[in-house]
Design an enzyme around this catalytic site. Structure first.
Site, PDB file in Angstrom:
ATOM      1  N   SER A   6      -9.359   3.820  10.395  1.00  0.00           N
ATOM      2  CA  SER A   6      -9.731   5.215  10.602  1.00  0.00           C
ATOM      3  C   SER A   6     -10.841   5.572   9.599  1.00  0.00           C
ATOM      4  CB  SER A   6      -8.489   6.094  10.426  1.00  0.00           C
ATOM      5  OG  SER A   6      -8.825   7.436  10.601  1.00  0.00           O
TER       6      SER A   6
ATOM      7  N   LYS B 123       0.845  -1.206   0.000  1.00  0.00           N
ATOM      8  CA  LYS B 123       0.000   0.000   0.000  1.00  0.00           C
ATOM      9  C   LYS B 123       0.873   1.247   0.000  1.00  0.00           C
ATOM     10  CE  LYS B 123      -1.698   1.954   3.773  1.00  0.00           C
ATOM     11  NZ  LYS B 123      -2.400   2.106   5.048  1.00  0.00           N
TER      12      LYS B 123
HETATM   13  C1  R5P Z   1      -1.445   2.998   8.356  1.00  0.00           C
HETATM   14  O1  R5P Z   1      -0.352   2.637   7.910  1.00  0.00           O
HETATM   15  C2  R5P Z   1      -2.229   2.195   9.337  1.00  0.00           C
HETATM   16  O2  R5P Z   1      -1.621   0.992   9.648  1.00  0.00           O
HETATM   17  C3  R5P Z   1      -3.638   1.951   8.861  1.00  0.00           C
HETATM   18  O3  R5P Z   1      -3.597   1.104   7.732  1.00  0.00           O
HETATM   19  C4  R5P Z   1      -4.315   3.243   8.491  1.00  0.00           C
HETATM   20  O4  R5P Z   1      -4.059   4.227   9.427  1.00  0.00           O
HETATM   21  C5  R5P Z   1      -5.793   3.053   8.325  1.00  0.00           C
HETATM   22  O5  R5P Z   1      -6.350   4.286   7.945  1.00  0.00           O
HETATM   23  P1  R5P Z   1      -7.638   4.353   7.055  1.00  0.00           P
HETATM   24  O6  R5P Z   1      -8.692   3.528   7.703  1.00  0.00           O
HETATM   25  O7  R5P Z   1      -7.980   5.821   7.050  1.00  0.00           O
HETATM   26  O8  R5P Z   1      -7.290   3.882   5.681  1.00  0.00           O
END
Ligand code: R5P
Length: 296
Positions: A224, A193
């Site tokens: 989030s 990602k």
């Molecule tokens: C980021 O690297 C974290 O591990 C989570 O994948 C991320 O913060 C999730 O955020 P969201 O739900 O906004 O994609």
């Protein structure tokens, strides 16, 4: 040991006190109409080890301020040690300067905790262990980073996901899926990602996992906006996965996140009580109580 459940972790704080067999001490708390918080401790703390349980979401800034007010007041009134149990530590994702002149937020938070007299910080699945260790090395606060992943995996194992495949949405969470697959038993992998630092847009490269007809769990440290989790679930469903669960330690429960993840095909969505939400099916109270016994 005195356990004080802070305003944002009343349930978890009480469960931790119960696990330790101590009476929780209430804190008097009000939020004024302008948004400022009022804090007053209700029992003497002189010479005591004081444990303050206060997660920092939702509304991270005011939850952090309340934590600092409780810790500093305990210090002012003679607490011997102050253990801040902050199961979800806000600002942990801004652990480096990704763009020039950005705030190094996690370091600032750490400095404020230290200045407020915190001697030990207990967190659960902090976003990046290496970053907090680097910051810890320059301060006097000792960090205890616990993992709720085996508890989440045990729950899933008992609820229809025994022998499920474990996947993380990015390489950073690979330690999570390794631990999960030790419990679930059918191996693990990760997607790639990337997030645009200016727009926040996520791009995910989903490798082919030969997952057709199998059960899978996407594990992450947090949900989030739900964008990351939804993209990973979607990719697994497109590859023919039978049933896919979404599991994480912290659910920030942002508006629209649940719908995004359900629409992608997740069933169930599972989380812990580091932040209370309808998905908090697994408690970290016992895990934290064990650590507190160890450091007392
Ligand atoms: C980021 O690297 C974290 O591990 C989570 O994948 C991320 O913060 C999730 O955020 P969201 O739900 O906004 O994609």
């Amino acid at each position: 040991m005195i356990v004080i459940p802070g305003p944002s972790s009343l349930g978890l704080g009480w469960r931790i006190a119960e696990s330790l067999g101590v009476e929780p001490q209430a804190v008097e708390h009000r939020v004024f109409s302008d948004g400022e918080s009022y804090i007053r401790l209700t029992k003497p703390v002189t010479g005591e080890k004081v444990v303050i349980v206060q997660t920092t979401a939702p509304n991270p800034d005011s939850k952090l301020m309340q934590l600092l007010l409780m810790a500093r007041t305990a210090k002012d009134f003679g607490a011997k040690d102050i253990v801040a149990v902050v199961p979800y530590l806000a600002y942990a994702r801004q652990d480096r300067r990704f763009l020039e002149m950005e705030a190094l937020s996690l370091d600032v938070i750490f400095k404020m905790l230290e200045a407020s007299g915190v001697t030990d910080l207990v967190v659960v699945n902090i976003h990046n262990e290496a970053s907090i260790r680097a910051i810890e090395a320059n301060h006097k606060v000792k960090v205890h980073n616990l993992s709720a992943v085996p508890l989440l995996a045990e729950y899933l194992k008992k609820n229809g996901f025994d022998r499920a495949y474990s996947i993380s949405p990015d390489k950073g969470a690979i330690y999570i899926v390794k631990a999960a697959s030790d419990v679930l038993g059918d191996g693990y992998n990760f997607f790639e990602k990337t997030r645009d630092r200016k727009t926040g847009e996520i791009t995910m490269v989903a490798k082919n996992l030969n997952i057709s007809g199998r059960r899978a769990v996407v594990f992450d440290d947090m949900i989030s906006s739900g964008g990351t989790m939804a993209k990973a679930i979607e990719a697994l469903k497109l590859q023919g996965a039978d049933r896919v669960a979404a599991a994480c330690t912290h659910v920030l429960y942002m508006p629209g996140a649940e719908e995004k993840i359900r629409t992608a095909g997740a069933d169930p969505i599972l989380s812990t009580d580091t932040i209370e939400s309808p998905f908090s099916k697994v408690s970290v109270a016992g895990l934290i109580a064990n650590k507190l016994r160890e450091i007392s």
